[in-house]
Motif scaffolding. Sequence first.
Motif, short mmCIF file in Angstrom:
data_model
loop_
_atom_site.label_atom_id
_atom_site.label_comp_id
_atom_site.label_asym_id
_atom_site.label_seq_id
_atom_site.Cartn_x
_atom_site.Cartn_y
_atom_site.Cartn_z
N VAL A 193 0.79 -1.33 0.04
CA VAL A 193 -0.14 -0.18 0.02
C VAL A 193 0.70 1.19 -0.11
N LYS A 194 1.99 1.29 0.62
CA LYS A 194 2.95 2.38 0.66
C LYS A 194 3.42 2.93 -0.82
N ASN A 195 3.25 2.13 -1.80
CA ASN A 195 3.55 2.28 -3.02
C ASN A 195 2.47 2.91 -4.02
N LEU A 196 1.13 2.84 -3.59
CA LEU A 196 0.02 3.33 -4.07
C LEU A 196 -0.47 4.70 -3.74
N GLN A 197 -0.58 5.58 -4.52
CA GLN A 197 -1.06 6.82 -4.33
C GLN A 197 -2.41 6.78 -3.88
N ALA A 198 -3.52 5.93 -4.35
CA ALA A 198 -4.71 5.88 -4.06
C ALA A 198 -4.92 5.45 -2.34
N TRP A 199 -3.94 4.78 -2.02
CA TRP A 199 -4.16 4.55 -0.64
C TRP A 199 -3.68 5.81 0.18
N TYR A 200 -2.56 6.64 -0.09
CA TYR A 200 -2.47 7.85 0.44
C TYR A 200 -3.61 8.83 0.55
N ASP A 201 -4.30 8.77 -0.56
CA ASP A 201 -5.32 9.69 -0.68
C ASP A 201 -6.67 9.10 0.07
N ALA A 202 -6.84 7.76 0.24
CA ALA A 202 -7.82 7.29 1.06
C ALA A 202 -7.72 7.55 2.38
N PHE A 203 -6.56 7.47 2.80
CA PHE A 203 -6.34 7.61 4.41
C PHE A 203 -5.84 8.89 4.89
N ASN A 204 -5.59 9.83 3.95
CA ASN A 204 -4.74 11.29 4.26
C ASN A 204 -3.53 11.03 4.88
N VAL A 205 -2.90 10.01 4.14
CA VAL A 205 -1.43 9.80 4.59
C VAL A 205 -0.48 10.74 4.20
N GLY A 206 0.26 11.31 4.86
CA GLY A 206 1.32 12.45 4.55
C GLY A 206 2.83 12.32 4.93
N SER A 207 3.39 13.06 4.75
CA SER A 207 5.03 13.09 4.93
C SER A 207 5.25 12.72 6.47
N GLU A 208 4.46 13.32 7.36
CA GLU A 208 4.68 12.91 8.45
C GLU A 208 4.42 11.70 9.08
N ASP A 209 3.82 10.74 8.38
CA ASP A 209 3.50 9.55 8.73
C ASP A 209 4.34 8.36 8.41
N GLY A 210 4.76 7.30 9.46
CA GLY A 210 5.80 6.43 9.48
C GLY A 210 5.94 5.85 8.18
N MET A 211 4.89 5.33 7.33
CA MET A 211 4.99 4.84 6.15
C MET A 211 5.20 5.17 5.02
N PHE A 212 5.13 6.87 4.91
CA PHE A 212 5.39 7.47 3.72
C PHE A 212 6.57 7.48 3.04
N VAL A 213 6.44 7.29 1.68
CA VAL A 213 7.57 7.01 0.72
C VAL A 213 7.25 8.23 -0.23
N ALA A 214 8.35 9.05 -0.68
CA ALA A 214 7.95 10.00 -1.35
C ALA A 214 7.72 9.39 -2.83
N PRO A 215 6.90 10.04 -3.54
CA PRO A 215 6.42 9.52 -5.08
C PRO A 215 7.56 9.30 -5.69
N ALA A 216 8.64 9.61 -5.83
CA ALA A 216 9.60 9.21 -6.76
C ALA A 216 10.48 7.92 -6.40
N ASP A 217 10.25 7.50 -4.98
CA ASP A 217 10.88 6.49 -4.49
C ASP A 217 9.92 5.32 -4.46
N ARG A 218 8.88 5.66 -4.97
CA ARG A 218 7.88 4.32 -5.01
C ARG A 218 7.87 3.33 -6.11
N ALA A 219 7.77 2.03 -5.79
CA ALA A 219 7.60 1.07 -6.79
C ALA A 219 6.50 1.12 -7.55
N SER A 220 6.43 0.92 -8.91
CA SER A 220 5.23 0.92 -9.79
C SER A 220 5.76 -0.01 -10.99
N ILE A 221 4.74 -1.13 -11.11
CA ILE A 221 5.27 -1.83 -12.33
C ILE A 221 4.15 -1.80 -13.41
N TRP A 222 2.93 -1.93 -13.13
CA TRP A 222 2.12 -1.87 -14.11
C TRP A 222 1.20 -0.75 -13.61
#
Length: 692
Positions: free
Chosen positions: A663-692
């Motif tokens: 979930v930490k790689n999916l923007q939809a999860w960040y949006d759904a649960f209002n996860v921001g850079s102050e949260d422990g699981m936050f990964v900067a968009p440029a560092d997220r894994a995306s395959i398909w």
Amino acid sequence: MTAAETLPDACPTRRNLCATLLALPLALATRRTFAATALPAGGGWGVDLASISPGTKPGDDFYEYVNKGWMDTATKPDGYSQYGEMNAMFLRTEARIRAIIETAAREPAGSCKLADLYTSYVDVAAIDQLGLQPIRADLDAILSITTLDQVAQRMAHPMSHTIAGTYVFLDAGDTRQSLLHIDQQVANGRVVGLPGAIYYASEDPKHATHRLAYQDYITRTLDRAGLESGRAIAASILALEGRLAAGMWSREQLRDRKLNYHRMSIKALAEYAPGFPWQSFLQATGYPPVETIVLNTDTAIRAAARIFAETPVATWRSYLAFHWIHNHAHLLPAAFQDASFRFYGTELYGLTTRRSRADRGIQFVSQNLPELVGARYIEQFFKASDRDAIEAMAPFMKQAFRVRIQQASWLDQTTRTTALAKLDKMGLRLGYPDDLRDYSEVEISPVDPIGNLHRLKAAQVELDAGYLADPQRPYRWHLPPQSVDGSYSPQLNSVTFPAGLLQSPAFDAAADSAVNFGAIGAVLGHEMAHGFDDQGSRFDDNGNLSDWWTPLARAAFDKRTDVLVAQYSNYQPLPGMHLDGRRSLGENLADLVGVTVALEAYRLHAAANGIDTAAVRDGFSGEQRFFLGWAQLWRTLHTEASLKSETEQGYHSPARYRVNGVVKNLQAWYDAFNVGSEDGMFVAPADRASIW
């Protein structure tokens, strides 16, 4: 460990033909009622709301946020070193199978194979009375061996330990035909007696203790059978297995599809791996004569063949005799069963309580008459409407995957065209096949458990031999209807999802569609993703091993998967013990792609059916409920030993990372649960894994 007493950490033997969803630990019991019955649907829509932790921020630990209440109150059953929802689903299925067999047992003796096989297993008084008589002739034959040819012939028996296993499957180089395959992976658990090479070579005091205990188990087993024993003989077996283990392939090598494909003639086999009498071995397997084979794990088998020739016949006799006894221990008197559990259950895995004989009998019948059990299972426990409901989800999954492939900017058009063709041809086998076996050709006796097992093994060889004679013969499902598992076969280009997996919390036809897509949809997407993971992507739309990716597309794919490898290699399930992101790449990738595709499919399904994904149920939007469904499915209790084993050897990451790592790689999860850079699981968009 004997087949009927599979440990929770022990992955069942898998042919090198499919990628599986689970290394499924089998369930026993739990004090929470939903482990034995359907999961109570929170708000009537499929999520256990009572387990959600209001004190945990979703963005700090999503796995704990969804599952903390369950982890705090659930109890791990006796006999299991790890336990989760998939185990509870197995328990529910096992209870249903028990009902099937108990009903069958009321039928007249000799009229029902299910009842007769079960009776033969659970009649411990008869087993104790027979002693070693059922295997005495085999032991005498083993002890009379005087040549290496005879050793090889004995190794060909499907219940024997061996340096190489055999099976029939499609030729990965040309799937228009089937070939006999030889490898060590199919004989997993029947080459050496300890769980892996590390147990023989490691200087870790625990492994050294295991080796001493194993040597003692060998000594006592031979002594108990009245055979020549002593620590010197046990030491020779241990030393032999240590040499064999040293040459066995790593899990990373076993995953490599190209590395596992070496087609050759029988003559070339004898030249490549000299020292082993291949003709004698192959003639004894029961398969018809062949001119060409596929040699998987080739260098491991070549090394084993050299060891075979260098080892005295007397040592091989001891090796074969000990393992013949051990491989039948679950069908021998209590002293043999108990000794097997003390070593494989207690010594290796710290278990103090074993499953009841009745529970193991249910498993034994389901494993050995799987399609006969399956026919009654679907008749009683899987409604036609359930099959209709999962089949209704499938087109949205394919459509969503098509969208992801079409939108993948890193794919060139040539590779994209074949990828889309492969997706279009991909079979989705859901629920059960329509031609279940009745085993009418196999004699099953209520008083001959070992004979029953041997006859069933021989019948399977005969069935598989038919594929060699008829290239057009369709392959049967390798997972029977009651299996709580799923798989993808790259050669068949087909996903198999049996009815046993299609139950809550993975799937409920009456549940919220968001939860269904987040759970079973993501699992279905996981298996579909194996067709395009680092190994499945090496097979084209016809199931052939082929370099259909352009170099540029492959390089772009590898760059993206390297991000996932680095992420998972950074996780530490135990202090100082990291996951191996490369070994588990295929499963981690499938989890990420599975959830990605399932979310797309949920959105497509919602649009097609007029569902407002922003509508709130019990405080959760549709996309929030989707992610809750994924996290809930993987909640698991671990012991330190099981977590250590999974970290050291597993292809699948531990449950927490199957959830948080995705979930930490999916923007939809960040949006759904209002996860921001102050949260422990936050990964900067440029560092997220995306395959398909």
